[in-house]
Design an enzyme around this catalytic site. Structure first.
Site, short mmCIF file in Angstrom:
data_model
loop_
_atom_site.label_atom_id
_atom_site.label_comp_id
_atom_site.label_asym_id
_atom_site.label_seq_id
_atom_site.Cartn_x
_atom_site.Cartn_y
_atom_site.Cartn_z
N GLY A 47 0.79 -1.23 0.00
CA GLY A 47 0.00 0.00 0.00
C GLY A 47 0.82 1.27 0.00
O GLY A 47 0.33 2.33 0.39
N SER A 48 2.09 1.21 -0.47
CA SER A 48 2.87 2.46 -0.48
C SER A 48 2.29 3.44 -1.51
O SER A 48 2.24 4.64 -1.26
CB SER A 48 4.36 2.18 -0.73
OG SER A 48 4.59 1.80 -2.06
N ASN A 49 1.84 2.94 -2.63
CA ASN A 49 1.23 3.85 -3.62
C ASN A 49 -0.07 4.44 -3.07
O ASN A 49 -0.36 5.62 -3.26
CB ASN A 49 0.97 3.11 -4.94
CG ASN A 49 2.23 3.06 -5.79
OD1 ASN A 49 2.65 4.06 -6.36
ND2 ASN A 49 2.85 1.89 -5.85
N MET A 125 -3.02 -7.11 -7.45
CA MET A 125 -2.38 -8.25 -8.10
C MET A 125 -3.39 -9.25 -8.64
O MET A 125 -3.22 -10.46 -8.50
CB MET A 125 -1.42 -8.94 -7.11
CG MET A 125 -0.28 -8.05 -6.69
SD MET A 125 0.63 -7.40 -8.11
CE MET A 125 1.87 -6.43 -7.30
N ARG A 126 -4.45 -8.72 -9.21
CA ARG A 126 -5.45 -9.59 -9.83
C ARG A 126 -5.82 -9.05 -11.20
O ARG A 126 -5.84 -7.82 -11.39
CB ARG A 126 -6.72 -9.65 -8.96
CG ARG A 126 -6.57 -10.48 -7.73
CD ARG A 126 -7.86 -10.57 -6.97
NE ARG A 126 -8.94 -11.21 -7.70
CZ ARG A 126 -9.08 -12.52 -7.84
NH1 ARG A 126 -8.21 -13.35 -7.30
NH2 ARG A 126 -10.10 -13.03 -8.52
N VAL A 128 -8.46 -8.03 -13.76
CA VAL A 128 -9.88 -7.67 -13.66
C VAL A 128 -10.59 -8.06 -14.96
O VAL A 128 -10.02 -7.99 -16.04
CB VAL A 128 -10.11 -6.18 -13.35
CG1 VAL A 128 -9.76 -5.84 -11.94
CG2 VAL A 128 -9.37 -5.29 -14.33
N ASN A 142 -4.01 1.65 -13.92
CA ASN A 142 -3.13 0.71 -13.19
C ASN A 142 -1.70 1.25 -13.19
O ASN A 142 -1.29 1.91 -14.15
CB ASN A 142 -3.15 -0.64 -13.91
CG ASN A 142 -2.25 -1.67 -13.27
OD1 ASN A 142 -2.25 -1.86 -12.04
ND2 ASN A 142 -1.43 -2.35 -14.06
N HIS A 144 2.27 0.01 -13.10
CA HIS A 144 3.06 -1.20 -13.37
C HIS A 144 4.55 -0.85 -13.30
O HIS A 144 4.97 0.18 -13.85
CB HIS A 144 2.69 -1.75 -14.75
CG HIS A 144 3.40 -3.03 -15.08
ND1 HIS A 144 3.03 -4.24 -14.54
CD2 HIS A 144 4.47 -3.27 -15.87
CE1 HIS A 144 3.85 -5.18 -14.99
NE2 HIS A 144 4.73 -4.62 -15.81
C1 GAR Z 1 4.04 -1.47 -7.19
O1 GAR Z 1 5.42 -1.44 -7.44
C2 GAR Z 1 3.28 -1.67 -8.47
O2 GAR Z 1 3.90 -1.14 -9.58
C3 GAR Z 1 3.23 -3.17 -8.56
O3 GAR Z 1 3.03 -3.59 -7.25
C4 GAR Z 1 3.68 -2.70 -6.36
C5 GAR Z 1 2.74 -2.37 -5.24
O4 GAR Z 1 3.41 -1.67 -4.24
N1 GAR Z 1 2.17 -3.58 -9.41
C6 GAR Z 1 2.27 -4.60 -10.25
O5 GAR Z 1 3.27 -5.28 -10.35
C7 GAR Z 1 1.04 -4.84 -11.08
N2 GAR Z 1 1.34 -5.68 -12.19
P1 GAR Z 1 2.62 -0.97 -3.08
O6 GAR Z 1 1.62 -1.99 -2.54
O7 GAR Z 1 3.66 -0.61 -2.07
O8 GAR Z 1 1.92 0.23 -3.64
#
Ligand code: GAR
Length: 232
Positions: A47-49, A125-126, A128, A142, A144
């Site tokens: 959940g950092s984003n 990570m699913r 949709v 999204n 990535h």
């Molecule tokens: C992020 O780096 C995002 O780019 C990646 O998961 C991480 C989530 O980090 N997403 C994917 O790989 C999607 N294909 P977070 O939970 O700290 O935000």
């Protein structure tokens, strides 16, 4: 293409983007949307984003309201952030559902019940399905951790290391049926250093994710309120 030299504040540190990375396009500003755009955030991990979306709203860099955080597993650390910042959240555990469709429909129902305008997959990570994609056409984005169209799918950071590329990055894009294939909204390039481990590289990529995701949200929010008016 216009490339401005911009400074960003994060954790009270000012970054000159040109010293570290390249963001393109860098023309986003936070439009003052009234009422604020209603966001639904989907997360599965740390959940950092999600946290940086919250911080951008608090810093007035993003004019939005997070209506709901939806997580698909009860151990997701994003929940702790929702509690910390008093953001409503719901766990819709995919393991409790018989099919992907059943899970998607529960997610969709929640988003619709709260009149969410823009859905942000922030480490969701699913895959949709079409029901959500079609309902939120041009309103589902999204993030990535690669410079798409390179390194789609899982473990994009390791894929980049394995291919020995010297520049990778992150991308915010619209979601369409084919995974990691929708139109690109904004990207940031991140150099791979010789001594990088997956963890050090991930840290630098995520630093850029935290900057570009709020910028992308602003950009799409402005479009939603101008060109993609909900015909409900
Ligand atoms: C992020 O780096 C995002 O780019 C990646 O998961 C991480 C989530 O980090 N997403 C994917 O790989 C999607 N294909 P977070 O939970 O700290 O935000």
């Amino acid at each position: 293409m216009k490339q401005e030299n911009k400074n960003y504040m994060e954790n009270n540190i000012s970054y000159d983007l040109n010293e570290h990375s390249l963001i393109s396009p860098l023309d986003s500003e936070s439009p003052l949307l009234e009422p604020k755009i209603r966001l639904g955030v989907l997360a599965s991990g740390n959940g950092s984003n999600f946290e940086y979306i919250i911080k951008s709203i608090q810093n007035n860099q993003l004019n939005a309201k997070i209506s709901i955080l939806i997580v698909n597993n009860p151990d997701c650390l994003a929940i702790k952030k929702a509690i910390k910042y008093k953001i409503p959240y719901v766990i819709i555990n995919h393991r409790d559902c018989k099919s992907r469709l059943e899970h998607d429909m529960l997610v969709l129902k929640k988003l619709e019940a709260l009149s969410v305008e823009l859905v942000v997959m922030a480490g969701w990570m699913r895959i949709v399905g079409e029901e959500i994609i079609n309902r939120f056409k041009n309103r589902l984005i999204n993030i990535h951790p690669s410079l798409l169209p390179s390194f789609k799918g899982i473990d994009a950071i390791q894929q980049a290391i394995d291919k020995r590329v010297t520049i990778t990055g992150c991308t915010v894009h619209y979601v369409q049926k084919e995974v990691d294939s929708g139109s690109i909204i904004i990207q940031a390039a991140v150099p791979i250093k010789e001594k990088d481990s997956k963890e050090t590289l991930k840290k630098r990529i995520q630093h850029m994710e935290h900057i570009i995701l709020p910028l992308a949200i602003s950009k799409v929010a402005k479009k939603i309120r101008t060109s993609f008016k909900d015909k409900k």
